[in-house]
Design a protein around this motif. Structure first.
Motif, PDB file in Angstrom:
ATOM      1  N   VAL A 199       0.729  -1.305   0.048  1.00 51.10           N
ATOM      2  CA  VAL A 199      -0.001   0.128   0.082  1.00 51.10           C
ATOM      3  C   VAL A 199       0.946   1.199   0.002  1.00 51.10           C
ATOM      4  CG1 VAL A 199      -1.765   1.196   1.396  1.00 51.10           C
ATOM      5  CG2 VAL A 199      -1.885  -1.287   1.077  1.00 51.10           C
ATOM      6  N   TYR A 200       1.985   1.160   0.831  1.00 55.26           N
ATOM      7  CA  TYR A 200       2.644   2.300   0.841  1.00 55.26           C
ATOM      8  C   TYR A 200       3.659   2.544  -0.356  1.00 55.26           C
ATOM      9  CZ  TYR A 200       1.325   2.729   5.636  1.00 55.26           C
ATOM     10  OH  TYR A 200       0.700   3.049   6.753  1.00 55.26           O
ATOM     11  N   ALA A 201       3.966   1.504  -0.968  1.00 55.90           N
ATOM     12  CA  ALA A 201       4.718   1.477  -2.415  1.00 55.90           C
ATOM     13  C   ALA A 201       3.749   2.131  -3.362  1.00 55.90           C
ATOM     14  CB  ALA A 201       5.048   0.150  -2.770  1.00 55.90           C
ATOM     15  N   GLN A 202       2.276   1.833  -3.434  1.00 63.75           N
ATOM     16  CA  GLN A 202       1.395   2.324  -4.405  1.00 63.75           C
ATOM     17  C   GLN A 202       1.540   3.742  -4.063  1.00 63.75           C
ATOM     18  OE1 GLN A 202      -1.894  -0.618  -3.695  1.00 63.75           O
ATOM     19  NE2 GLN A 202      -1.585  -1.172  -5.666  1.00 63.75           N
ATOM     20  N   GLN A 203       1.440   4.181  -2.896  1.00 65.18           N
ATOM     21  CA  GLN A 203       1.320   5.786  -2.525  1.00 65.18           C
ATOM     22  C   GLN A 203       2.413   6.438  -3.093  1.00 65.18           C
ATOM     23  OE1 GLN A 203       0.984   5.940   1.503  1.00 65.18           O
ATOM     24  NE2 GLN A 203      -1.250   5.223   1.535  1.00 65.18           N
ATOM     25  N   GLY A 204       3.352   5.592  -3.217  1.00 62.16           N
ATOM     26  CA  GLY A 204       4.609   6.248  -3.790  1.00 62.16           C
ATOM     27  C   GLY A 204       5.123   6.068  -5.352  1.00 62.16           C
ATOM     28  N   LYS A 205       3.765   5.638  -5.840  1.00 65.39           N
ATOM     29  CA  LYS A 205       3.574   5.324  -7.250  1.00 65.39           C
ATOM     30  C   LYS A 205       4.615   4.257  -7.692  1.00 65.39           C
ATOM     31  CE  LYS A 205       1.192   9.210  -8.471  1.00 65.39           C
ATOM     32  NZ  LYS A 205       0.138   8.963  -7.592  1.00 65.39           N
ATOM     33  N   ARG A 206       5.218   3.297  -6.950  1.00 67.03           N
ATOM     34  CA  ARG A 206       6.072   2.276  -7.364  1.00 67.03           C
ATOM     35  C   ARG A 206       5.232   0.918  -7.111  1.00 67.03           C
ATOM     36  NH1 ARG A 206       8.603   1.726  -2.890  1.00 67.03           N
ATOM     37  NH2 ARG A 206       7.848   3.723  -1.986  1.00 67.03           N
ATOM     38  N   LYS A 207       5.891  -0.170  -7.882  1.00 68.67           N
ATOM     39  CA  LYS A 207       5.325  -1.465  -7.861  1.00 68.67           C
ATOM     40  C   LYS A 207       6.164  -2.544  -7.047  1.00 68.67           C
ATOM     41  CE  LYS A 207       2.629  -1.592 -12.097  1.00 68.67           C
ATOM     42  NZ  LYS A 207       2.378  -2.487 -13.219  1.00 68.67           N
ATOM     43  N   THR A 208       7.522  -1.908  -6.623  1.00 65.87           N
ATOM     44  CA  THR A 208       8.467  -2.754  -6.018  1.00 65.87           C
ATOM     45  C   THR A 208       8.677  -1.988  -4.567  1.00 65.87           C
ATOM     46  OG1 THR A 208       9.761  -2.687  -7.891  1.00 65.87           O
ATOM     47  CG2 THR A 208      10.988  -3.290  -6.069  1.00 65.87           C
ATOM     48  N   LEU A 209       8.636  -3.200  -3.720  1.00 66.64           N
ATOM     49  CA  LEU A 209       8.511  -2.825  -2.188  1.00 66.64           C
ATOM     50  C   LEU A 209       9.942  -2.398  -1.854  1.00 66.64           C
ATOM     51  CD1 LEU A 209       6.528  -5.903  -0.472  1.00 66.64           C
ATOM     52  CD2 LEU A 209       6.071  -3.383  -0.861  1.00 66.64           C
ATOM     53  N   GLN A 210      10.013  -1.383  -1.183  1.00 62.12           N
ATOM     54  CA  GLN A 210      11.349  -1.112  -0.634  1.00 62.12           C
ATOM     55  C   GLN A 210      11.287  -1.012   1.038  1.00 62.12           C
ATOM     56  OE1 GLN A 210      12.251   2.837  -2.222  1.00 62.12           O
ATOM     57  NE2 GLN A 210      12.459   2.208  -4.088  1.00 62.12           N
ATOM     58  N   ARG A 211      12.479  -0.958   1.490  1.00 61.51           N
ATOM     59  CA  ARG A 211      12.581  -1.102   3.060  1.00 61.51           C
ATOM     60  C   ARG A 211      11.689  -0.131   3.682  1.00 61.51           C
ATOM     61  NH1 ARG A 211      18.127  -1.331   6.750  1.00 61.51           N
ATOM     62  NH2 ARG A 211      16.964  -0.851   8.550  1.00 61.51           N
ATOM     63  N   LYS A 212      11.751   1.268   3.061  1.00 58.65           N
ATOM     64  CA  LYS A 212      10.945   2.269   3.672  1.00 58.65           C
ATOM     65  C   LYS A 212       9.365   1.883   3.730  1.00 58.65           C
ATOM     66  CE  LYS A 212      10.875   4.997  -0.675  1.00 58.65           C
ATOM     67  NZ  LYS A 212      11.092   6.165  -0.977  1.00 58.65           N
ATOM     68  N   ASP A 213       8.952   1.195   2.704  1.00 60.67           N
ATOM     69  CA  ASP A 213       7.731   0.841   2.821  1.00 60.67           C
ATOM     70  C   ASP A 213       7.220  -0.313   3.920  1.00 60.67           C
ATOM     71  OD1 ASP A 213       7.076   2.025   0.135  1.00 60.67           O
ATOM     72  OD2 ASP A 213       7.808   0.087  -0.693  1.00 60.67           O
ATOM     73  N   LEU A 214       8.249  -1.093   4.205  1.00 61.35           N
ATOM     74  CA  LEU A 214       8.091  -1.985   5.377  1.00 61.35           C
ATOM     75  C   LEU A 214       8.301  -1.188   6.635  1.00 61.35           C
ATOM     76  CD1 LEU A 214      10.325  -5.106   4.180  1.00 61.35           C
ATOM     77  CD2 LEU A 214       7.655  -5.194   4.587  1.00 61.35           C
ATOM     78  N   ASP A 215       9.063  -0.469   6.701  1.00 63.75           N
ATOM     79  CA  ASP A 215       9.188   0.539   8.038  1.00 63.75           C
ATOM     80  C   ASP A 215       8.023   1.331   8.142  1.00 63.75           C
ATOM     81  OD1 ASP A 215      11.786  -0.057   8.585  1.00 63.75           O
ATOM     82  OD2 ASP A 215      12.708   1.575   7.303  1.00 63.75           O
ATOM     83  N   ASN A 216       7.560   1.839   7.267  1.00 62.85           N
ATOM     84  CA  ASN A 216       6.023   2.527   7.147  1.00 62.85           C
ATOM     85  C   ASN A 216       5.036   1.735   7.588  1.00 62.85           C
ATOM     86  OD1 ASN A 216       7.291   5.069   6.420  1.00 62.85           O
ATOM     87  ND2 ASN A 216       6.611   4.777   4.155  1.00 62.85           N
ATOM     88  N   ALA A 217       4.597   0.484   7.145  1.00 65.80           N
ATOM     89  CA  ALA A 217       3.839  -0.574   7.530  1.00 65.80           C
ATOM     90  C   ALA A 217       3.842  -0.816   9.022  1.00 65.80           C
ATOM     91  CB  ALA A 217       3.594  -1.790   6.776  1.00 65.80           C
ATOM     92  N   ILE A 218       5.158  -1.058   9.337  1.00 65.98           N
ATOM     93  CA  ILE A 218       5.526  -1.354  11.074  1.00 65.98           C
ATOM     94  C   ILE A 218       4.996  -0.347  11.664  1.00 65.98           C
ATOM     95  CG2 ILE A 218       7.480  -1.680  12.315  1.00 65.98           C
ATOM     96  CD1 ILE A 218       8.776  -3.456  10.195  1.00 65.98           C
ATOM     97  N   GLU A 219       5.398   0.944  11.372  1.00 69.18           N
ATOM     98  CA  GLU A 219       5.093   2.158  12.188  1.00 69.18           C
ATOM     99  C   GLU A 219       3.631   2.211  12.461  1.00 69.18           C
ATOM    100  OE1 GLU A 219       7.269   5.557  11.270  1.00 69.18           O
ATOM    101  OE2 GLU A 219       9.262   4.512  11.078  1.00 69.18           O
ATOM    102  N   ALA A 220       2.835   2.030  11.207  1.00 70.64           N
ATOM    103  CA  ALA A 220       1.426   2.492  10.860  1.00 70.64           C
ATOM    104  C   ALA A 220       0.627   1.441  11.520  1.00 70.64           C
ATOM    105  CB  ALA A 220       1.066   2.897   9.418  1.00 70.64           C
TER     106      ALA A 220
END
Length: 116
Positions: A83-104
């Motif tokens: 979901v966070y990768a899509q918000q950044g208009k990306r299809k590839t997960l990055q570490r920051k996407d995991l960090d955002n999911a963990i925090e949220a």
């Protein structure tokens, strides 16, 4: 042994049942059967369980349940991170996407600080 009233049998995979490789059917088999119950290799999961010095024995059922729970956990956190990768208009997960999911997401609060 008689089954308890109302008990639901749980299918347990048979070791060696997946003899045919990907895209191959077993000899004499008709149409492909249902997907494997666990996608993680059970032998590897069992090896990881046995690597714990506190574990002396691990039943096939316990290994299966651990593998399936791990699959569901990875699927859940990947979907939430996507979901966070899509918000950044990306299809590839990055570490920051995991960090955002963990925090949220409160379910992942136990993981805070583990990716540092």
């Amino acid at each position: 042994m008689a089954a308890a009233a109302g008990a639901v049998p749980v299918p347990v995979p048979v070791v060696g049942a997946e003899a045919a490789g990907p895209g191959e059917e077993a000899a004499g088999a008709g149409p492909p059967g249902p997907a494997r119950l666990a996608r993680l290799p059970l032998a590897r999961v069992k090896a990881l369980v046995k690597a714990d010095p506190d574990v002396s024995l691990a039943s096939q059922e316990a290994v299966f349940v651990l593998a399936r729970a791990t699959e569901l956990f990875v699927e859940t956190i990947a979907k939430d991170a996507y979901v966070y990768a899509q918000q950044g208009k990306r299809k590839t997960l990055q570490r920051k996407d995991l960090d955002n999911a963990i925090e949220a997401i409160d379910e992942f609060a136990f993981l805070e600080g583990t990716l540092d």
